[in-house]
Design a protein around this motif. Sequence first.
Motif, PDB file in Angstrom:
ATOM      1  N   UNK A  63       0.845  -1.198   0.000  1.00 25.89           N
ATOM      2  CA  UNK A  63       0.000   0.000   0.000  1.00 25.89           C
ATOM      3  C   UNK A  63       0.875   1.241   0.000  1.00 25.89           C
ATOM      4  N   UNK A  64       0.631   2.111  -0.964  1.00 22.82           N
ATOM      5  CA  UNK A  64       1.366   3.376  -1.038  1.00 22.82           C
ATOM      6  C   UNK A  64       0.625   4.424  -0.218  1.00 22.82           C
ATOM      7  N   UNK A  65       1.390   5.273   0.453  1.00 23.16           N
ATOM      8  CA  UNK A  65       0.783   6.331   1.250  1.00 23.16           C
ATOM      9  C   UNK A  65       1.311   7.683   0.781  1.00 23.16           C
ATOM     10  N   UNK A  66       0.450   8.704   0.899  1.00 24.71           N
ATOM     11  CA  UNK A  66       0.901  10.054   0.606  1.00 24.71           C
ATOM     12  C   UNK A  66       1.540  10.645   1.859  1.00 24.71           C
ATOM     13  N   UNK A  67       1.950  11.891   1.798  1.00 26.92           N
ATOM     14  CA  UNK A  67       2.652  12.510   2.932  1.00 26.92           C
ATOM     15  C   UNK A  67       1.777  12.649   4.173  1.00 26.92           C
ATOM     16  N   UNK A  68       0.449  12.553   4.029  1.00 26.98           N
ATOM     17  CA  UNK A  68      -0.462  12.605   5.165  1.00 26.98           C
ATOM     18  C   UNK A  68      -0.757  11.215   5.725  1.00 26.98           C
ATOM     19  N   UNK A  69      -0.137  10.191   5.150  1.00 36.03           N
ATOM     20  CA  UNK A  69      -0.340   8.833   5.620  1.00 36.03           C
ATOM     21  C   UNK A  69      -1.595   8.167   5.097  1.00 36.03           C
ATOM     22  N   UNK A  70      -2.221   8.786   4.085  1.00 36.32           N
ATOM     23  CA  UNK A  70      -3.430   8.203   3.506  1.00 36.32           C
ATOM     24  C   UNK A  70      -3.060   7.243   2.379  1.00 36.32           C
ATOM     25  N   UNK A  71      -3.780   6.125   2.301  1.00 36.88           N
ATOM     26  CA  UNK A  71      -3.536   5.162   1.227  1.00 36.88           C
ATOM     27  C   UNK A  71      -3.944   5.788  -0.102  1.00 36.88           C
TER      28      UNK A  71
END
Length: 80
Positions: A63-71
Amino acid sequence: MTDTPVEKLSFEEAMKALEDVVGKLEAGEVSLDDSIKLYERGAALKKHCEARLKAAEEKIAAIQQNEDGEAVGLTPVTGQ
């Protein structure tokens, strides 16, 4: 002992079946032949649970996450 093929069990069902096998073996109230069958089923259940856990771990790791930790997507998991 259930006749349900191990590969058709969910992780939770396989864990419950494995707990049942261990309980029966620990109780020591089954014949030698039944103990051997239980041990073989227990080994298959353990292998099945380990494979299901590994698959889940690989999915989580992908699972990739953005800088806010959202998938935000998935990275393909390559075989090792």
